[in-house]
Design a protein around this motif. Structure first.
Motif, PDB file in Angstrom:
ATOM      1  N   ALA A 144     -12.214  -1.680  17.923  1.00  0.00           N
ATOM      2  CA  ALA A 144     -12.913  -1.690  16.644  1.00  0.00           C
ATOM      3  C   ALA A 144     -13.224  -3.134  16.287  1.00  0.00           C
ATOM      4  N   ARG A 145     -14.356  -3.339  15.587  1.00  0.00           N
ATOM      5  CA  ARG A 145     -14.794  -4.695  15.242  1.00  0.00           C
ATOM      6  C   ARG A 145     -14.404  -5.107  13.829  1.00  0.00           C
ATOM      7  N   THR A 146     -14.170  -4.119  12.965  1.00  0.00           N
ATOM      8  CA  THR A 146     -13.881  -4.396  11.554  1.00  0.00           C
ATOM      9  C   THR A 146     -12.749  -3.494  11.071  1.00  0.00           C
ATOM     10  N   GLU A 167     -12.975  -1.459   8.541  1.00  0.00           N
ATOM     11  CA  GLU A 167     -13.566  -0.156   8.256  1.00  0.00           C
ATOM     12  C   GLU A 167     -13.683   0.687   9.525  1.00  0.00           C
ATOM     13  N   GLU A 168     -14.158   0.044  10.596  1.00  0.00           N
ATOM     14  CA  GLU A 168     -14.291   0.757  11.866  1.00  0.00           C
ATOM     15  C   GLU A 168     -12.920   1.128  12.420  1.00  0.00           C
ATOM     16  N   GLU A 170     -11.809   4.415  10.984  1.00  0.00           N
ATOM     17  CA  GLU A 170     -12.530   5.536  11.599  1.00  0.00           C
ATOM     18  C   GLU A 170     -11.975   5.840  12.988  1.00  0.00           C
ATOM     19  N   LYS A 171     -11.805   4.772  13.791  1.00  0.00           N
ATOM     20  CA  LYS A 171     -11.295   4.950  15.145  1.00  0.00           C
ATOM     21  C   LYS A 171      -9.861   5.471  15.110  1.00  0.00           C
TER      22      LYS A 171
END
Length: 214
Positions: free
Chosen positions: A33-35, A37-38, A41-42
């Motif tokens: 994940a890059r952030t 927030e992501e 989700e992941k």
């Protein structure tokens, strides 16, 4: 922790690639994940056993992401990926229940040791992070010194080695004890100190002047 599901969260692609190569080479399943927030989700889709989490990312910061992940699944182990370290951030992360710190520039074997350590419900403190925290607590607090007197010599040894990031089996080998006996000593000293999380042992050891990092 063999064949674990690990989520790597960092906004730097090269860091994610390096971590993925190291971890998949050790037989782990890896997602990225890059952030923050992501990462959330992941996390919901992947349900990892361990999260490697950078603190400094655009959008939601690593600390807030860690708090939300802990709320979603309190049993998830979280290792913080650190580039440069500041004592106030480290103390915040320890207080939030992180399982430890790994310096981004550490060799692959250090990451492997960190994962193995937290899999045993221990706290892993990278030497660079330990040094920063020791500097922060250079003048041991009188309260910590006074409470320390309530511990036996063997309990102090177990406390120091735990704070340095050693697992129960490693402490047992160093002190010629079984890992079960080490766990008994640790439970006893945590009860005496009124602590509930092993990350709190690290902070107490620092304040009592038990950690001497060169």
């Amino acid at each position: 922790m063999s064949g674990a599901k690990i989520l790597v969260v960092d906004d730097e692609p090269q860091i994610r690639r390096m971590m993925r190569a190291t971890l998949t080479g050790s037989g782990h399943q890896v997602d990225e994940a890059r952030t923050g927030e992501e990462a959330l989700e992941k996390f919901r889709a992947f349900l990892p056993d361990l999260v490697l989490l950078d603190l400094n990312m655009p959008g939601m910061g690593g600390l807030e992401a860690m708090r939300r992940i802990a709320a979603l699944h309190p049993g998830t182990k979280i290792l913080v990926l650190s580039g440069y370290l500041q004592e106030d951030r480290l103390l915040d992360v320890l207080a939030a229940g992180a399982s430890g710190f790994v310096n981004k520039g550490s060799p692959a074997e250090n990451l492997t040791r960190a994962i193995r350590t937290v899999a045993q419900n221990e706290v892993f403190l990278d030497p660079s992070a330990a040094k920063v925290l020791v500097e922060h607590e250079k003048q041991p607090r009188a309260k910590g010194k006074g409470v320390l007197k309530r511990l036996s010599m063997r309990e102090r040894e177990v406390l120091r080695l735990t704070a340095e990031g050693h697992s129960s089996s490693e402490i047992g080998a160093l002190l010629d004890l079984s890992s079960k006996t080490v766990d008994t000593y640790r439970a006893r000293l945590m009860s005496k100190l009124g602590l509930t999380h092993r990350s709190e042992l690290v902070r107490f050891a620092l304040r009592a002047g038990l950690l001497k990092i060169e």
